[in-house]
Design an enzyme around this catalytic site. Structure first.
Site, PDB file in Angstrom:
ATOM      1  N   ASP A   7       2.646  -5.032 -15.533  1.00  0.00           N
ATOM      2  CA  ASP A   7       2.408  -4.081 -14.444  1.00  0.00           C
ATOM      3  C   ASP A   7       2.784  -2.686 -14.911  1.00  0.00           C
ATOM      4  O   ASP A   7       3.846  -2.482 -15.501  1.00  0.00           O
ATOM      5  CB  ASP A   7       3.269  -4.484 -13.239  1.00  0.00           C
ATOM      6  CG  ASP A   7       3.067  -3.581 -12.027  1.00  0.00           C
ATOM      7  OD1 ASP A   7       2.097  -2.800 -12.030  1.00  0.00           O
ATOM      8  OD2 ASP A   7       3.871  -3.674 -11.088  1.00  0.00           O
ATOM      9  N   HIS A  45       0.455  -6.301 -11.704  1.00  0.00           N
ATOM     10  CA  HIS A  45       1.001  -6.040 -10.379  1.00  0.00           C
ATOM     11  C   HIS A  45       0.695  -7.186  -9.411  1.00  0.00           C
ATOM     12  O   HIS A  45       1.476  -7.487  -8.528  1.00  0.00           O
ATOM     13  CB  HIS A  45       0.380  -4.736  -9.883  1.00  0.00           C
ATOM     14  CG  HIS A  45       1.118  -4.092  -8.769  1.00  0.00           C
ATOM     15  ND1 HIS A  45       2.437  -3.731  -8.847  1.00  0.00           N
ATOM     16  CD2 HIS A  45       0.712  -3.735  -7.527  1.00  0.00           C
ATOM     17  CE1 HIS A  45       2.799  -3.166  -7.705  1.00  0.00           C
ATOM     18  NE2 HIS A  45       1.775  -3.168  -6.889  1.00  0.00           N
ATOM     19  N   SER A  99       4.383  -5.158  -3.590  1.00  0.00           N
ATOM     20  CA  SER A  99       4.247  -3.727  -3.686  1.00  0.00           C
ATOM     21  C   SER A  99       5.058  -3.034  -2.619  1.00  0.00           C
ATOM     22  O   SER A  99       6.256  -3.227  -2.535  1.00  0.00           O
ATOM     23  CB  SER A  99       2.783  -3.339  -3.605  1.00  0.00           C
ATOM     24  OG  SER A  99       2.623  -2.021  -4.020  1.00  0.00           O
ATOM     25  N   TYR A 100       4.408  -2.278  -1.755  1.00  0.00           N
ATOM     26  CA  TYR A 100       5.161  -1.572  -0.719  1.00  0.00           C
ATOM     27  C   TYR A 100       5.760  -2.552   0.292  1.00  0.00           C
ATOM     28  O   TYR A 100       6.602  -2.161   1.104  1.00  0.00           O
ATOM     29  CB  TYR A 100       4.286  -0.543   0.000  1.00  0.00           C
ATOM     30  CG  TYR A 100       5.131   0.442   0.791  1.00  0.00           C
ATOM     31  CD1 TYR A 100       5.778   1.492   0.143  1.00  0.00           C
ATOM     32  CD2 TYR A 100       5.310   0.282   2.155  1.00  0.00           C
ATOM     33  CE1 TYR A 100       6.586   2.361   0.848  1.00  0.00           C
ATOM     34  CE2 TYR A 100       6.113   1.155   2.869  1.00  0.00           C
ATOM     35  CZ  TYR A 100       6.751   2.196   2.218  1.00  0.00           C
ATOM     36  OH  TYR A 100       7.558   3.058   2.917  1.00  0.00           O
ATOM     37  N   GLY A 116       0.835  -1.199   0.000  1.00  0.00           N
ATOM     38  CA  GLY A 116       0.000   0.000   0.000  1.00  0.00           C
ATOM     39  C   GLY A 116       0.870   1.249   0.000  1.00  0.00           C
ATOM     40  O   GLY A 116       1.114   1.845  -1.026  1.00  0.00           O
TER      41      GLY A 116
END
Length: 471
Positions: free
Chosen positions: A392, A444, A214-215, A119
């Site tokens: 992505d 992604h 992701s994060y 996130g």
């Protein structure tokens, strides 16, 4: 604990967060855009390995049995066990993290994998478990589940953690805890693990992995650094370096034919992303032009349809339903589902969200790069995999390739195509202590778009070997 691996899946970098398609969230994009105007120097991740001691530890007697899930609403019969519940990480603040464990059919013979969504501020259960690699996905009715035959608990016991507090079902009784950052997230995740392993002591003797997306490209290396001598890891589609992300973005847009030659040339000539806050007006103008030129494509998978569009049927490339996050939102907010998950801590239904925008906006400490941490882990002998879905549009394969060059590792196994179900599943190159893998046709959220290919390369990683080439 016998710990053999950390698996960091920045699939959203990737992974993170399936929620963006239907409900309009784009937390990683917001965070990156905000940071372009921040007046501070490019800085490295700090060594966090000795900063959080001692760790809170509480008795866990009887809590495992209380956490066992009898049956989820709308679930088919399965031959593996599930558990979920809260683990307190700070009793003074009343801070507790929520988990969901899907065991393998033979749990004692399989490793334990901790999965973290990114996130920052997005749910590992709503995203990772319910739309990516978990055993169940939600039907369009928002009430029943269908079985994912390519779930990762085919080869491992998967522990989904909603972190930090304020994400998903995780909470704190102290509102100031919702203003947080990388360091506190690592500390709380470590405290969670220590206490969870007291609740499930049988896993102390099994191989341990960390996965994320992701994060989580920040979460996983920094958590690994806290337990450096215990783990090794893998990263996929990860957000790990600020400069590489921006340079790679517009290179990827151009090579994917999303923007014009003129706009790409203008960005190359006018943009210097090496220092935050130094982006010129000409650079900003060309960036704005690039985002206009690419149009309304789904940035987390540039070839996927959008939820709510006239073509919102499952993608012809991946067969993934772009409205899946809407179905999950309905399902996880049903009182009977929350009761089955032991998430209704007060006896009253809570409002579950896939992403907490407030946490994302107020995110505090965040290094521009975690490449030095990854280098440190590699130098210690930890085996690292970095993987990337090649469609992505937020943390692109181009971005990851820029970062791979910065790691400076020599090639051991030259680039080759790997196969799944008789087709090219992607490409791979093996370096000294680090491996780079692409997943063909994946955005992604790699396990969402290409579940068979994701399971193939993940299984290879668990087995300690490279994905198969052509026979």
């Amino acid at each position: 604990m016998k710990a053999s691996l950390i698996f960091l899946s920045l699939l959203c970098l990737v992974g993170c967060v399936q929620c963006y398609g239907g409900r309009g969230y784009d937390p990683l994009g917001k965070l990156l855009k905000k940071r372009q105007t921040r007046k501070s120097a490019y800085h490295l991740a700090e060594d966090v390995s000795t900063e959080y001691s001692p760790v809170y530890l509480a008795p866990q007697d009887g809590l495992k049995e209380a956490d066992k899930i009898t049956m989820l609403p709308g679930q088919l019969n399965v031959s593996f066990d599930q558990y979920s519940g809260y683990v307190t990480v700070d009793p003074g603040a009343g801070r507790a993290l929520f988990y969901y464990l899907t065991e393998a059919e033979d749990p004692s013979g399989k490793p334990l994998v901790l999965w973290l969504n990114g996130g920052p501020g997005c749910s590992s259960i709503g995203s990772g478990a319910m739309t990516e690699l978990g055993p169940f996905r939600v039907n369009p009715d928002g009430k029943t589940l269908w079985y994912n035959k390519d779930a990762w608990n085919n080869v491992a016991n998967i522990l989904f953690l909603e972190s930090p507090a304020g994400v998903g079902f995780s909470y704190s009784n102290r509102s100031s805890d919702y203003i947080t950052g990388d360091k506190q997230t690592a500390a709380d995740s470590y405290a969670f693990l220590v206490n969870w392993l007291e609740r499930f002591p049988e896993y102390k003797s099994q191989d341990f992995y960390i996965a994320g997306e992701s994060y989580a490209g920040h979460y996983v290396p920094q958590l690994a650094d806290l337990i450096l001598h215990e783990l090794v890891f893998q990263i996929g589609n990860a957000y790990i370096d600020y400069i590489d992300r921006w340079m790679g973005t517009f290179d990827h847009f151009w090579t994917s034919a999303l923007i014009s030659d003129e706009t790409h040339e203008g960005i190359v000539a006018n943009c210097n992303f090496s220092t935050e806050g130094s982006v010129s007006q000409a650079c900003e103008d060309y960036q704005d032009k690039a985002y206009v030129e690419k149009g309304g494509v789904y940035i987390y998978d540039i070839y996927a349809p959008l939820c709510g569009s006239s073509s919102s049927a499952p993608s012809q490339i991946s067969n993934f339903d772009p409205c899946s996050d809407d179905y999950v939102f309905t399902y996880l907010n049903a009182p009977e589902v929350q009761k089955a998950l032991h998430a209704d801590r007060t006896g009253v239904p809570v409002q579950w969200e896939d992403c907490n925008d407030a946490i994302n906006i107020d995110w505090q400490d965040q290094p521009d790069t975690v490449l030095p941490v990854i280098n440190k882990l590699m130098a210690s002998g930890i085996r690292v995999w970095i993987y990337s879905g090649d469609t992505d549009g937020i943390i692109h394969v181009t971005t990851t390739r820029h970062s791979m060059a910065k790691l400076g590792a020599p090639v051991k196994t030259p680039w080759y195509p790997w196969y799944s179900q008789g087709e090219v599943g992607g490409y791979i190159v093996g370096y000294q202590n680090v491996t780079f893998v692409t997943i063909r046709g994946a955005g992604h959220f790699v396990p969402s778009y290409q579940p068979e290919r994701a399971l193939t390369f993940f299984s290879s990683f668990i087995e300690g070997k490279l994905p198969p080439g052509q026979n």
